[in-house]
Design an enzyme around this catalytic site. Structure first.
Site, PDB file in Angstrom:
ATOM      1  N   ASP A   1       1.157  -1.389   0.033  1.00 48.74           N
ATOM      2  CA  ASP A   1       0.049   0.044  -0.045  1.00 48.74           C
ATOM      3  C   ASP A   1       0.882   1.413   0.223  1.00 48.74           C
ATOM      4  O   ASP A   1       2.164   1.275   0.490  1.00 48.74           O
ATOM      5  CB  ASP A   1      -0.759   0.104   1.240  1.00 48.74           C
ATOM      6  CG  ASP A   1      -2.121   0.805   0.999  1.00 48.74           C
ATOM      7  OD1 ASP A   1      -3.270   0.359   0.948  1.00 48.74           O
ATOM      8  OD2 ASP A   1      -1.905   2.026   1.161  1.00 48.74           O
TER       9      ASP A   1
ATOM     10  N   HIS B   1     -19.256  -4.385 -15.383  1.00 47.42           N
ATOM     11  CA  HIS B   1     -19.527  -4.327 -14.028  1.00 47.42           C
ATOM     12  C   HIS B   1     -20.351  -3.110 -13.598  1.00 47.42           C
ATOM     13  O   HIS B   1     -19.579  -2.277 -13.156  1.00 47.42           O
ATOM     14  CB  HIS B   1     -18.469  -4.567 -13.026  1.00 47.42           C
ATOM     15  CG  HIS B   1     -18.568  -4.737 -11.331  1.00 47.42           C
ATOM     16  ND1 HIS B   1     -19.578  -5.583 -11.062  1.00 47.42           N
ATOM     17  CD2 HIS B   1     -17.811  -4.120 -10.769  1.00 47.42           C
ATOM     18  CE1 HIS B   1     -19.421  -5.521  -9.720  1.00 47.42           C
ATOM     19  NE2 HIS B   1     -18.552  -4.385  -9.391  1.00 47.42           N
TER      20      HIS B   1
HETATM   21  N1  APR Z   1      -0.523   1.966  -4.611  1.00 47.96           N
HETATM   22  C1  APR Z   1      -0.684   1.339  -3.509  1.00 47.96           C
HETATM   23  N2  APR Z   1      -1.777   1.376  -2.979  1.00 47.96           N
HETATM   24  C2  APR Z   1      -2.672   2.400  -3.263  1.00 47.96           C
HETATM   25  C3  APR Z   1      -2.339   3.310  -4.366  1.00 47.96           C
HETATM   26  C4  APR Z   1      -0.978   3.400  -5.062  1.00 47.96           C
HETATM   27  N3  APR Z   1      -0.880   3.848  -5.911  1.00 47.96           N
HETATM   28  N4  APR Z   1      -3.295   4.333  -4.240  1.00 47.96           N
HETATM   29  C5  APR Z   1      -4.129   3.912  -3.102  1.00 47.96           C
HETATM   30  N5  APR Z   1      -3.809   3.101  -2.652  1.00 47.96           N
HETATM   31  C6  APR Z   1      -4.523   2.413  -1.385  1.00 47.96           C
HETATM   32  C7  APR Z   1      -5.207   3.154  -0.421  1.00 47.96           C
HETATM   33  O1  APR Z   1      -3.966   3.874   0.302  1.00 47.96           O
HETATM   34  C8  APR Z   1      -5.952   2.345   0.339  1.00 47.96           C
HETATM   35  O2  APR Z   1      -5.316   1.805   1.482  1.00 47.96           O
HETATM   36  O3  APR Z   1      -5.586   1.468  -1.965  1.00 47.96           O
HETATM   37  C9  APR Z   1      -6.269   1.299  -0.689  1.00 47.96           C
HETATM   38  C10 APR Z   1      -7.928   1.369  -1.283  1.00 47.96           C
HETATM   39  O4  APR Z   1      -8.517   1.122  -0.090  1.00 47.96           O
HETATM   40  P1  APR Z   1     -10.137   1.681   0.364  1.00 47.96           P
HETATM   41  O5  APR Z   1      -9.964   2.997   0.457  1.00 47.96           O
HETATM   42  O6  APR Z   1     -10.385   1.018   1.557  1.00 47.96           O
HETATM   43  O7  APR Z   1     -11.051   1.171  -0.958  1.00 47.96           O
HETATM   44  P2  APR Z   1     -11.604  -0.529  -0.874  1.00 47.96           P
HETATM   45  O8  APR Z   1     -12.966  -0.436  -0.361  1.00 47.96           O
HETATM   46  O9  APR Z   1     -10.821  -1.338  -0.377  1.00 47.96           O
HETATM   47  O10 APR Z   1     -11.780  -0.410  -2.615  1.00 47.96           O
HETATM   48  C11 APR Z   1     -10.741  -0.472  -3.377  1.00 47.96           C
HETATM   49  O11 APR Z   1     -11.929  -2.046  -4.981  1.00 47.96           O
HETATM   50  O12 APR Z   1     -14.016  -3.106  -5.208  1.00 47.96           O
HETATM   51  C12 APR Z   1     -13.082  -2.045  -5.530  1.00 47.96           C
HETATM   52  O13 APR Z   1     -14.526   0.004  -5.987  1.00 47.96           O
HETATM   53  C13 APR Z   1     -13.547  -0.525  -5.329  1.00 47.96           C
HETATM   54  O14 APR Z   1     -11.624   0.739  -6.696  1.00 47.96           O
HETATM   55  C14 APR Z   1     -12.199   0.436  -5.456  1.00 47.96           C
HETATM   56  C15 APR Z   1     -11.396  -0.849  -4.843  1.00 47.96           C
END
Ligand code: APR
Length: 308
Positions: free
Chosen positions: A33, A175
């Site tokens: 992350d 989707h």
């Molecule tokens: N590299 C790595 N991690 C990243 C990056 C990146 N460039 N940009 C964002 N992130 C991480 C964020 O820090 C966060 O922890 O991606 C994570 C996303 O987590 P959430 O905000 O909890 O989102 P989530 O509910 O997991 O959904 C993620 O999955 O189902 C799909 O529509 C949903 O596109 C969304 C994705």
């Protein structure tokens, strides 16, 4: 373990898929992350749950892509989640920037891997990762149909008061709102659903399936669904690692199948150790084919918007 799966994004979906994969004991797991400490903290938390839940695998959290080296599969969940009032397509440009960075890192550090895309809008992000990676289409696929099918099955199970496991359904297309649930390929233990639920009610369940993601977004208010998307992604990882030859709907790039070219949408595939081993072409009715094409058009437009 000899097998390694990396999960990009340790948010709601990423951490949940990691837990579900740990419980299957299929591979060592690496969560990446961008947020400092997040993947590390969740990896530690999941490691500390192992004695109670009884799984054996290493779970590692990191901010560095080099740690995904030698992964067999990379599950991409990083990106922004949908907020109320936000359509999946609204996410397009923001998540595309993130997917570009991630795909370049996958290409660099895990060039032999499969990419399982979960980030939305998943059909466009799958296409983007496919093109940016240069991988062949067997190795880049999106999770969508398993989730949409699971949602449809769960509504049917509740309606008939039967076990959700006995309901098998098929949802094709993108989707999003244009997805194509196929009642005639939906059964309860082999009995066609059209014999069990009246058409009018079935149409209501189909509508609910099409809007199931939004229904959860409007309840959660601060994010989108994650248990069912994570469960669906873990199911697909298992199909590949165990070479299950599972027949399921996945978003893949079509090259003439269903009369569609150069666009990713959900179609039935066989998923095994070679990834998408086969795209299954069903004989669709003219109105079903029209709906599938309509769905594909939406994603083709998004692809154009991104200038991929
Ligand atoms: N590299 C790595 N991690 C990243 C990056 C990146 N460039 N940009 C964002 N992130 C991480 C964020 O820090 C966060 O922890 O991606 C994570 C996303 O987590 P959430 O905000 O909890 O989102 P989530 O509910 O997991 O959904 C993620 O999955 O189902 C799909 O529509 C949903 O596109 C969304 C994705």
């Amino acid at each position: 373990m000899n097998t390694k799966v990396s999960i990009i994004g340790a948010g709601h979906v990423g951490a949940t898929v990691t837990l579900m994969l740990a419980q299957r004991e299929l591979a060592d797991l690496v969560m990446v992350d961008i947020a400092e400490g997040l993947a590390q903290g969740k990896a530690l938390d999941l490691t500390e749950a192992a004695p109670v839940l009884g799984y054996n695998c290493n779970i590692f959290g990191t901010n560095f892509y080099e740690d995904i080296k030698d992964s067999q599969i990379v599950v991409v969940t990083a990106g922004l989640a949908r907020k109320p009032g936000m359509d999946r397509l609204d996410l397009l440009k923001k998540n595309a920037v993130i997917i570009k960075d991630i795909t370049e890192n996958i290409k660099k550090y895990a060039p032999q891997s499969f990419i399982l895309m979960v980030t939305n809008p998943v059909d466009v992000m799958t296409y983007y990762a496919l093109r940016l990676s240069g991988f062949n289409r067997q190795r880049v696929f999106g999770q969508a149909g398993v989730l949409d099918g699971a949602r449809f099955s769960s509504f049917i199970a509740k309606e008939l008061n039967v076990s959700a496991q006995d309901v098998k359904s098929l949802v094709l297309g993108g989707h999003g709102d244009t997805m194509l649930p196929l009642p005639r390929y939906t059964t309860v233990c082999g009995v066609p659903i059209t014999e069990l639920i009246k058409e009018e009610r079935l149409n209501q369940l189909i509508d609910r399936t099409r809007n199931a993601g939004s229904e959860i977004v409007s309840l959660l208010k601060t994010g989108s669904a994650y248990y069912s998307p994570a469960a669906s992604a873990a199911y697909m990882v298992e199909a590949v690692l165990k070479d299950k030859k599972s027949i399921l709907a996945a978003s893949v790039c079509l090259n003439g199948e269903y009369g569609l070219y150069d666009v990713c949408v959900g179609v039935p595939v066989k998923l095994g150790k070679e990834g998408v081993e086969e795209i299954i072409e069903l004989e669709l009715k003219p109105e079903e084919k029209e709906s599938l094409h309509k769905s594909a058009t939406v994603y083709k437009e998004s692809i154009k918007e991104l200038s991929i």
